[in-house]
Design a protein around this motif. Sequence first.
Motif, PDB file in Angstrom:
ATOM      1  N   UNK A   1       0.853  -1.192   0.000  1.00  0.00           N
ATOM      2  CA  UNK A   1       0.000   0.000   0.000  1.00  0.00           C
ATOM      3  C   UNK A   1       0.892   1.246   0.000  1.00  0.00           C
ATOM      4  N   UNK A   2       0.625   2.163  -0.903  1.00  0.00           N
ATOM      5  CA  UNK A   2       1.460   3.361  -0.955  1.00  0.00           C
ATOM      6  C   UNK A   2       0.821   4.567  -0.262  1.00  0.00           C
ATOM      7  N   UNK A   3      -0.359   4.355   0.322  1.00  0.00           N
ATOM      8  CA  UNK A   3      -0.970   5.425   1.115  1.00  0.00           C
ATOM      9  C   UNK A   3      -2.077   4.828   1.988  1.00  0.00           C
ATOM     10  N   UNK A   4      -2.442   5.587   3.020  1.00  0.00           N
ATOM     11  CA  UNK A   4      -3.564   5.204   3.876  1.00  0.00           C
ATOM     12  C   UNK A   4      -4.889   5.533   3.202  1.00  0.00           C
ATOM     13  N   UNK A   5      -5.918   4.826   3.621  1.00  0.00           N
ATOM     14  CA  UNK A   5      -7.292   5.173   3.275  1.00  0.00           C
ATOM     15  C   UNK A   5      -8.124   5.189   4.550  1.00  0.00           C
ATOM     16  N   UNK A   6      -9.201   5.958   4.537  1.00  0.00           N
ATOM     17  CA  UNK A   6     -10.164   5.934   5.639  1.00  0.00           C
ATOM     18  C   UNK A   6     -11.562   5.830   5.046  1.00  0.00           C
ATOM     19  N   UNK A   7     -12.487   5.307   5.837  1.00  0.00           N
ATOM     20  CA  UNK A   7     -13.861   5.118   5.382  1.00  0.00           C
ATOM     21  C   UNK A   7     -14.722   6.297   5.796  1.00  0.00           C
ATOM     22  N   UNK A   8     -15.577   6.746   4.875  1.00  0.00           N
ATOM     23  CA  UNK A   8     -16.529   7.824   5.140  1.00  0.00           C
ATOM     24  C   UNK A   8     -17.875   7.247   5.573  1.00  0.00           C
ATOM     25  N   UNK A   9     -18.708   8.034   6.252  1.00  0.00           N
ATOM     26  CA  UNK A   9     -19.975   7.498   6.776  1.00  0.00           C
ATOM     27  C   UNK A   9     -21.010   7.195   5.708  1.00  0.00           C
ATOM     28  N   UNK A  10     -20.915   7.862   4.538  1.00  0.00           N
ATOM     29  CA  UNK A  10     -21.840   7.612   3.446  1.00  0.00           C
ATOM     30  C   UNK A  10     -21.043   7.578   2.138  1.00  0.00           C
ATOM     31  N   UNK A  11     -21.424   6.729   1.166  1.00  0.00           N
ATOM     32  CA  UNK A  11     -20.721   6.719  -0.119  1.00  0.00           C
ATOM     33  C   UNK A  11     -20.888   8.052  -0.846  1.00  0.00           C
ATOM     34  N   UNK A  12     -19.888   8.381  -1.636  1.00  0.00           N
ATOM     35  CA  UNK A  12     -19.828   9.678  -2.309  1.00  0.00           C
ATOM     36  C   UNK A  12     -20.360   9.554  -3.733  1.00  0.00           C
ATOM     37  N   UNK A  13     -21.104  10.551  -4.172  1.00  0.00           N
ATOM     38  CA  UNK A  13     -21.515  10.611  -5.566  1.00  0.00           C
ATOM     39  C   UNK A  13     -20.296  10.967  -6.409  1.00  0.00           C
ATOM     40  N   UNK A  14     -20.006  10.138  -7.410  1.00  0.00           N
ATOM     41  CA  UNK A  14     -18.793  10.329  -8.198  1.00  0.00           C
ATOM     42  C   UNK A  14     -18.990  11.140  -9.457  1.00  0.00           C
ATOM     43  N   UNK A  15     -20.092  11.886  -9.553  1.00  0.00           N
ATOM     44  CA  UNK A  15     -20.289  12.728 -10.730  1.00  0.00           C
ATOM     45  C   UNK A  15     -19.110  13.686 -10.873  1.00  0.00           C
ATOM     46  N   UNK A  16     -18.684  14.249  -9.741  1.00  0.00           N
ATOM     47  CA  UNK A  16     -17.461  15.049  -9.674  1.00  0.00           C
ATOM     48  C   UNK A  16     -16.647  14.487  -8.509  1.00  0.00           C
ATOM     49  N   UNK A  17     -15.383  14.061  -8.730  1.00  0.00           N
ATOM     50  CA  UNK A  17     -14.579  13.517  -7.623  1.00  0.00           C
ATOM     51  C   UNK A  17     -14.511  14.486  -6.458  1.00  0.00           C
TER      52      UNK A  17
END
Length: 354
Positions: free
Chosen positions: A266-282
């Motif tokens: 793994x080249x970086x950490x990730x964290x989880x958000x409370x709700x999934x994000x709409x990917x229309x715009x990153x």
Amino acid sequence: MAEISYPFSQANASGGTDMVSQTQWQKLAAGHGDRIDFRLTAPTYATGALPFSARVVGRSVEIAPGRAQVGGFAYELDAPLAVPVAANAASVPRRDTIVLRADLPKGSVNLAVVQGQPGVTPVAPQPQRELGQVWEMVLYEVAVPASNGAVSVLPRLQFGAPPVIGSPWNTAETAQFTEPNAFLYDLDVNGDGSQAEHFRGRDGLVVTRDLGKSRTFTTVLGGTSAAQVPDVDRVVRWRWIAPGVVHFGLRISNRSSAHIDTTDGAWHFTVALPQPVSGIVPASFSGFLENTNWAGEVPYMSHVTGTVWWNGSSTLHLFTPNRVYPSMGLDGLNRIPAGANLYLSGTYEASIFN
């Protein structure tokens, strides 16, 4: 008598009366608001399908049947009625209004056209609202062109709405049986969630805002083989602030004496958000790494950027400026030193409508 109250079964010396005058009735009823007695519960309506729909006939506007409450009084039109629009011979346009007018001295509610003043940028007249006299509700603005041009109507219809509903629990399930376009309040009587406002619209049921304390979410720190940080040290506080919009604040604290590093793969950490994000715009969020002990060859304070690339993802990828050569841009965040704290916050559109 300084104090007057009504209506009671009989008049008395304390100011109570058993009669309600026309004006007193209006004072009682007008507070419920002016509206057309029709609830908009369908996703769409065909032209002319709504009460008081209008069509232009020459220099008149024909209004379709309908029922309404105006200034506290009931009105019903049971057949189409045409109202004439005055000619405009001026060289500039005019805006009129078509209103339902409750005229208390006259003792009736009737359709009427209120004529505005011609002007380069004409303004339609405001409705009269005077208790005991004339009270108006606007149905249409009428565009009256210069030099007696053909008139057109612009709807300004005010409809009744489904009543607000209080729900002690199971609000999402309860909403299936309510009228469309209704607001519901989750009162969280059992205390296991959050008090919130919901709206059942054409896009489905959505939480429009949280009304009490923020919600708690225990995030997951990814990209490391180290023992997971205890729950109390990886907390997200979040809330719905608008339909489908989340605001969150995240804190991960490394209270151990050892650094938390990413694994070899793994080249970086990730964290989880409370709700999934709409990917229309990153989505991108700003934060910082607080390293007050100057541990692990990490600066005292480092900027951190969190990014979500994919629609429906709740995984936040973490980056920070290159520690040696800032001009090289962002590297993956790969260390949370012993005693350090990671903070991130932001607002994003959740992927609740796919």
